[in-house]
Scaffold this motif. Structure first.
Motif, PDB file in Angstrom:
ATOM      1  N   GLY A  96      11.476   8.756  51.459  1.00  0.00           N
ATOM      2  CA  GLY A  96      10.974  10.099  51.202  1.00  0.00           C
ATOM      3  C   GLY A  96      12.059  11.033  50.715  1.00  0.00           C
ATOM      4  O   GLY A  96      11.859  11.811  49.771  1.00  0.00           O
ATOM      5  N   THR A  97      13.244  10.948  51.350  1.00  0.00           N
ATOM      6  CA  THR A  97      14.361  11.814  50.951  1.00  0.00           C
ATOM      7  C   THR A  97      14.808  11.527  49.533  1.00  0.00           C
ATOM      8  O   THR A  97      14.970  12.445  48.709  1.00  0.00           O
ATOM      9  CB  THR A  97      15.545  11.614  51.912  1.00  0.00           C
ATOM     10  OG1 THR A  97      15.133  11.938  53.245  1.00  0.00           O
ATOM     11  CG2 THR A  97      16.713  12.515  51.507  1.00  0.00           C
ATOM     12  N   PHE A  98      14.990  10.237  49.231  1.00  0.00           N
ATOM     13  CA  PHE A  98      15.471   9.880  47.894  1.00  0.00           C
ATOM     14  C   PHE A  98      14.386  10.054  46.832  1.00  0.00           C
ATOM     15  O   PHE A  98      14.702  10.239  45.658  1.00  0.00           O
ATOM     16  CB  PHE A  98      16.017   8.447  47.896  1.00  0.00           C
ATOM     17  CG  PHE A  98      17.307   8.313  48.651  1.00  0.00           C
ATOM     18  CD1 PHE A  98      18.411   9.082  48.302  1.00  0.00           C
ATOM     19  CD2 PHE A  98      17.426   7.445  49.725  1.00  0.00           C
ATOM     20  CE1 PHE A  98      19.609   8.966  48.999  1.00  0.00           C
ATOM     21  CE2 PHE A  98      18.602   7.330  50.425  1.00  0.00           C
ATOM     22  CZ  PHE A  98      19.703   8.092  50.066  1.00  0.00           C
ATOM     23  N   THR A  99      13.119  10.010  47.230  1.00  0.00           N
ATOM     24  CA  THR A  99      12.046  10.322  46.281  1.00  0.00           C
ATOM     25  C   THR A  99      12.158  11.764  45.817  1.00  0.00           C
ATOM     26  O   THR A  99      12.048  12.065  44.618  1.00  0.00           O
ATOM     27  CB  THR A  99      10.664  10.089  46.920  1.00  0.00           C
ATOM     28  OG1 THR A  99      10.513   8.702  47.231  1.00  0.00           O
ATOM     29  CG2 THR A  99       9.542  10.515  45.982  1.00  0.00           C
ATOM     30  N   ALA A 100      12.394  12.669  46.780  1.00  0.00           N
ATOM     31  CA  ALA A 100      12.548  14.082  46.438  1.00  0.00           C
ATOM     32  C   ALA A 100      13.765  14.301  45.546  1.00  0.00           C
ATOM     33  O   ALA A 100      13.690  15.018  44.532  1.00  0.00           O
ATOM     34  CB  ALA A 100      12.661  14.918  47.707  1.00  0.00           C
ATOM     35  N   LEU A 101      14.891  13.677  45.904  1.00  0.00           N
ATOM     36  CA  LEU A 101      16.113  13.840  45.117  1.00  0.00           C
ATOM     37  C   LEU A 101      15.959  13.231  43.730  1.00  0.00           C
ATOM     38  O   LEU A 101      16.426  13.792  42.730  1.00  0.00           O
ATOM     39  CB  LEU A 101      17.297  13.197  45.843  1.00  0.00           C
ATOM     40  CG  LEU A 101      17.779  13.921  47.102  1.00  0.00           C
ATOM     41  CD1 LEU A 101      18.847  13.101  47.815  1.00  0.00           C
ATOM     42  CD2 LEU A 101      18.319  15.307  46.755  1.00  0.00           C
ATOM     43  N   ARG A 102      15.276  12.093  43.641  1.00  0.00           N
ATOM     44  CA  ARG A 102      15.077  11.430  42.344  1.00  0.00           C
ATOM     45  C   ARG A 102      14.260  12.324  41.415  1.00  0.00           C
ATOM     46  O   ARG A 102      14.607  12.513  40.245  1.00  0.00           O
ATOM     47  CB  ARG A 102      14.372  10.085  42.550  1.00  0.00           C
ATOM     48  CG  ARG A 102      14.187   9.282  41.269  1.00  0.00           C
ATOM     49  CD  ARG A 102      13.483   7.972  41.515  1.00  0.00           C
ATOM     50  NE  ARG A 102      12.076   8.132  41.858  1.00  0.00           N
ATOM     51  CZ  ARG A 102      11.122   7.241  41.570  1.00  0.00           C
ATOM     52  NH1 ARG A 102      11.441   6.131  40.932  1.00  0.00           N
ATOM     53  NH2 ARG A 102       9.886   7.440  41.923  1.00  0.00           N
ATOM     54  N   ARG A 103      13.203  12.902  41.936  1.00  0.00           N
ATOM     55  CA  ARG A 103      12.370  13.777  41.114  1.00  0.00           C
ATOM     56  C   ARG A 103      13.125  15.058  40.730  1.00  0.00           C
ATOM     57  O   ARG A 103      12.985  15.558  39.615  1.00  0.00           O
ATOM     58  CB  ARG A 103      11.083  14.125  41.850  1.00  0.00           C
ATOM     59  CG  ARG A 103      10.136  12.946  42.011  1.00  0.00           C
ATOM     60  CD  ARG A 103       8.824  13.372  42.638  1.00  0.00           C
ATOM     61  NE  ARG A 103       8.095  14.296  41.783  1.00  0.00           N
ATOM     62  CZ  ARG A 103       7.331  13.935  40.762  1.00  0.00           C
ATOM     63  NH1 ARG A 103       7.191  12.653  40.454  1.00  0.00           N
ATOM     64  NH2 ARG A 103       6.701  14.839  40.037  1.00  0.00           N
ATOM     65  N   PHE A 104      13.932  15.576  41.676  1.00  0.00           N
ATOM     66  CA  PHE A 104      14.686  16.790  41.377  1.00  0.00           C
ATOM     67  C   PHE A 104      15.634  16.559  40.206  1.00  0.00           C
ATOM     68  O   PHE A 104      15.668  17.350  39.254  1.00  0.00           O
ATOM     69  CB  PHE A 104      15.481  17.234  42.608  1.00  0.00           C
ATOM     70  CG  PHE A 104      16.476  18.332  42.318  1.00  0.00           C
ATOM     71  CD1 PHE A 104      16.059  19.643  42.148  1.00  0.00           C
ATOM     72  CD2 PHE A 104      17.834  18.045  42.193  1.00  0.00           C
ATOM     73  CE1 PHE A 104      16.969  20.655  41.868  1.00  0.00           C
ATOM     74  CE2 PHE A 104      18.747  19.051  41.918  1.00  0.00           C
ATOM     75  CZ  PHE A 104      18.313  20.347  41.758  1.00  0.00           C
ATOM     76  N   TYR A 105      16.435  15.482  40.283  1.00  0.00           N
ATOM     77  CA  TYR A 105      17.382  15.201  39.210  1.00  0.00           C
ATOM     78  C   TYR A 105      16.651  14.890  37.903  1.00  0.00           C
ATOM     79  O   TYR A 105      17.086  15.300  36.820  1.00  0.00           O
ATOM     80  CB  TYR A 105      18.299  14.034  39.588  1.00  0.00           C
ATOM     81  CG  TYR A 105      19.483  14.468  40.423  1.00  0.00           C
ATOM     82  CD1 TYR A 105      20.587  15.075  39.839  1.00  0.00           C
ATOM     83  CD2 TYR A 105      19.493  14.285  41.792  1.00  0.00           C
ATOM     84  CE1 TYR A 105      21.670  15.477  40.600  1.00  0.00           C
ATOM     85  CE2 TYR A 105      20.568  14.696  42.573  1.00  0.00           C
ATOM     86  CZ  TYR A 105      21.659  15.291  41.963  1.00  0.00           C
ATOM     87  OH  TYR A 105      22.728  15.700  42.712  1.00  0.00           O
ATOM     88  N   ALA A 106      15.542  14.168  37.985  1.00  0.00           N
ATOM     89  CA  ALA A 106      14.803  13.814  36.774  1.00  0.00           C
ATOM     90  C   ALA A 106      14.287  15.067  36.070  1.00  0.00           C
ATOM     91  O   ALA A 106      14.463  15.239  34.856  1.00  0.00           O
ATOM     92  CB  ALA A 106      13.647  12.880  37.118  1.00  0.00           C
ATOM     93  N   PHE A 107      13.670  15.969  36.825  1.00  0.00           N
ATOM     94  CA  PHE A 107      13.105  17.171  36.210  1.00  0.00           C
ATOM     95  C   PHE A 107      14.191  18.154  35.795  1.00  0.00           C
ATOM     96  O   PHE A 107      14.056  18.839  34.766  1.00  0.00           O
ATOM     97  CB  PHE A 107      12.112  17.841  37.167  1.00  0.00           C
ATOM     98  CG  PHE A 107      10.749  17.229  37.132  1.00  0.00           C
ATOM     99  CD1 PHE A 107       9.816  17.623  36.190  1.00  0.00           C
ATOM    100  CD2 PHE A 107      10.398  16.235  38.034  1.00  0.00           C
ATOM    101  CE1 PHE A 107       8.556  17.051  36.146  1.00  0.00           C
ATOM    102  CE2 PHE A 107       9.143  15.652  37.996  1.00  0.00           C
ATOM    103  CZ  PHE A 107       8.209  16.065  37.054  1.00  0.00           C
ATOM    104  N   ARG A 108      15.269  18.227  36.570  1.00  0.00           N
ATOM    105  CA  ARG A 108      16.344  19.140  36.191  1.00  0.00           C
ATOM    106  C   ARG A 108      16.961  18.738  34.854  1.00  0.00           C
ATOM    107  O   ARG A 108      17.144  19.572  33.964  1.00  0.00           O
ATOM    108  CB  ARG A 108      17.435  19.162  37.266  1.00  0.00           C
ATOM    109  CG  ARG A 108      18.492  20.232  36.999  1.00  0.00           C
ATOM    110  CD  ARG A 108      19.581  20.252  38.044  1.00  0.00           C
ATOM    111  NE  ARG A 108      20.480  19.104  37.920  1.00  0.00           N
ATOM    112  CZ  ARG A 108      21.633  19.001  38.580  1.00  0.00           C
ATOM    113  NH1 ARG A 108      21.986  19.944  39.433  1.00  0.00           N
ATOM    114  NH2 ARG A 108      22.408  17.952  38.425  1.00  0.00           N
TER     115      ARG A 108
END
Length: 611
Positions: free
Chosen positions: A89-101
């Motif tokens: 769950g944590t890395f899912t959030a971070l993965r999406r954050f970096y992808a969208f940023r």
């Protein structure tokens, strides 16, 4: 794609192959290289997400085979599964954050690049290009590219998971792994065929969206013309046609997706069915444990989402490829009017403003020159009125002076320096233009006056407004200089807009001022007020007046009559009136046109205050 779109493409990319794939993707790869550090971080986060996802089925296997079957530390295995879930769950959030940023960063950089390039293109390009087409490339096409960039780190982690899961399956039972993974080659084949088929369909959809944007932009921008002619139904019909074209093109693309995407998603499910059948028999024969078959099924199910995402990535890649083609059509257009390699500096401003046209030949169509052998000399501080029949080249003189276009032959000089030897910015700061069609921006009155110098103080702004005869009516607006103007300044009358435009030119402090038919949009009964402001501005400044009304012509020291692309007569207004029949004919034609337009001026406007 419509004929208009084809025309834009032809204008945008002369001598280029817009369909060359390496060229299409070069723009994106160059932009992504500038952000490779954050892309690497995002990809690393994606790998950690993958490790968490892959560990869950393995932990489930041990919790069954050891925790349940052997009653060995079941609570520990359950706790480890919970921790793995938290990590995922944590890395899912971070993965999406970096992808969208990073995707938004890419979109921002490309939008800035495209916008600045559009501004750098010559006026001739903008005369032919559709505004809606350029808007579509700057918005929806860049949005398609952004959506694809989002998928890059996500796809890398999904692809890594496919590899990791495949390795674990082969290590567990290679025969069963072959059965589970047998559909994957067919998924790849379906994906390739889908990619090939969807490209042209997506390109057609985006082209039709640009056509729709053109209709909307023209209708909203010209709403007064539409309403004035009662043409709402005509524009609605145009919009309906373009909307139907988008629907037809979109349905065509949807048919292609409906043909291939279900197969891309279904094929991995066949592997899951095969694993249940064959693996179930192995469990019965004690060749596999229950935990292993659960792990196997878990992993096969885990492959479905990444494989489906790969199919989506292919679709997004095709859309992005089509969008990149359209963006490159604009970026591949080289500006014709450019700075010289070593621009000269403008001479000192003292006693400056001399203008010289010598042997100028120019035509928007090279085979049909508008000016041919045009000569004109203005001493510093001199004012000249250019008079001639419609199409005689009066406005063309102004466009050549500010390098909207470059001459085909001859020279245009300011203070003895060829304008082609100066930086374009320096030329346009040296020459101020008040256009016939006054454009004000959706901003405050003060910001519109200070357009050329946004940091100008209020005292400077008010001084320019006073010289332009605009200060009194501005003070009568609801918030005076802070009053927000409506779209294109139509909340003001024609005369008010023109005086603000004159104030804008004054604040820019040009050496040479061009008044391009600056009173044509003003009610003749109020023209004297604009002429008074123009006279104040012209005092001591080199001025070219492009005029259609005798009162405006009289503001100039000298009148120059144009005919056949040349100066055929010059001198004071009264002298030409007495001695030059062609001059009298031109004035008579101007007065006739003025009478026809007099009753229509400003009828559709709703001014904030009287003019």
């Amino acid at each position: 794609m419509s004929a208009d779109t084809a025309t834009l493409n032809e204008v945008s990319a002369p001598g280029t192959d817009a369909h060359d794939p390496p060229s299409r993707w070069k723009l994106l790869s160059t932009t992504l290289r500038a952000q490779r550090k954050n892309l690497i971080i995002g990809s690393a986060v994606g790998l950690l997400w993958m490790v968490g996802k892959v560990s869950v089925p393995l932990l489930v296997r041990y919790s069954i085979d050891r925790g349940i079957e052997q009653d060995d530390m079941l609570l520990l295995w359950a706790s480890l599964i919970a921790l793995a879930g938290v990590a995922v769950g944590t890395f899912t959030a971070l993965r999406r954050f970096y992808a969208f940023r990073e995707a938004r960063w890419t979109e921002t950089r490309l939008r800035e690049k495209l916008f600045n390039h559009i501004l750098s293109l010559h006026i001739g390009y903008h005369d032919r290009a559709q505004t809606g087409q350029l808007m579509s490339r700057s918005s929806s096409d860049l949005n398609q590219i952004q959506s694809f960039v989002v998928m890059i780190p996500i796809t890398m982690s999904n692809f890594s998971m496919i590899i990791a899961v495949s390795v674990i399956l082969f290590v567990t039972d290679w025969k069963l792994a072959l059965i589970a993974l047998a559909p994957l080659p067919f998924v790849n084949i379906a994906g390739r065929r889908f990619s090939h088929s969807i490209h042209s369909a997506v390109l057609a959809v985006q082209a039709e969206q640009a056509e729709l944007a053109t209709v909307v932009e023209e209708t909203v921008g010209g709403v007064r013309v539409v309403k004035g002619f009662g043409a709402e139904a005509v524009q609605s019909a145009r919009l309906r046609t373009e909307a139907d074209d988008i629907r037809a093109a979109s349905i065509g693309a949807a048919r292609i997706r409906a043909k291939y995407l279900p197969a891309i998603e279904l094929l991995p499910q066949l592997g899951l069915v095969a694993v249940l059948a064959v693996g179930g028999m192995q469990v019965i024969n004690d060749e596999l444990t229950i935990g292993q078959i659960v792990q196997f099924n878990f992993y096969v199910a885990l492959l479905v989402s990444p494989l489906r995402m790969l199919g989506m990535t292919i679709a997004w890649a095709q859309r992005a490829g089509a969008a990149l083609e359209r963006v490159n059509e604009v970026l591949d257009t080289a500006p014709i009017v450019v700075d010289p390699q070593r621009p000269l500096s403008r001479p000192a401003a003292d006693h400056a403003g001399a203008v010289q046209f010598r042997g100028v030949r120019f035509g928007y169509d090279p085979d049909a020159p508008v000016l041919d052998g045009f000569d004109l000399d203005l001493a510093p501080g001199q004012s000249v009125a250019l008079v001639g029949a419609t199409g005689s080249g009066k406005s063309t003189v102004a466009r050549l002076l500010v390098r909207f276009y470059d001459v085909d032959e001859g020279r245009v000089r300011i203070d003895g320096v060829n304008v082609r030897d100066l930086a374009v910015h320096d030329v346009r700061r040296a020459v101020g233009i008040v256009f016939e069609d006054t454009l004000l921006f959706h901003d405050s009155v003060a910001a519109n006056i200070a357009f050329a110098d946004p940091v100008a103080d209020r005292e400077t702004i008010e001084r320019a407004a006073r010289l332009a005869g605009a200060h009194d009516f501005i003070m009568g607006l609801p918030e005076a200089y802070d009053t927000k103007l409506g779209e294109r300044g139509f909340s003001l009358s024609g005369g008010q807009r023109q005086r603000i435009a004159i104030a804008r030119a004054i604040l820019a402090a040009p050496r040479v001022l061009v008044l391009d038919d600056a009173t044509s949009a003003v009610d003749p009964s109020k023209e004297h007020e604009i002429r008074s402001a123009m006279s104040t501005v012209m005092e001591g400044r080199t001025t070219i007046v492009i005029a259609h009304r005798p009162g405006t012509i009289a503001l100039a020291d000298t009148v120059v009559l144009l005919h056949g692309g040349q100066v055929v007569a010059s001198g004071p207004h009264q002298h030409l009136l007495d001695t030059e029949p062609r001059y009298r004919e031109v004035l008579a034609a101007m007065e006739s046109e003025d009478d026809e337009q007099r009753a229509a001026i400003d009828d559709a406007q709703t001014p904030v205050g009287g003019d």
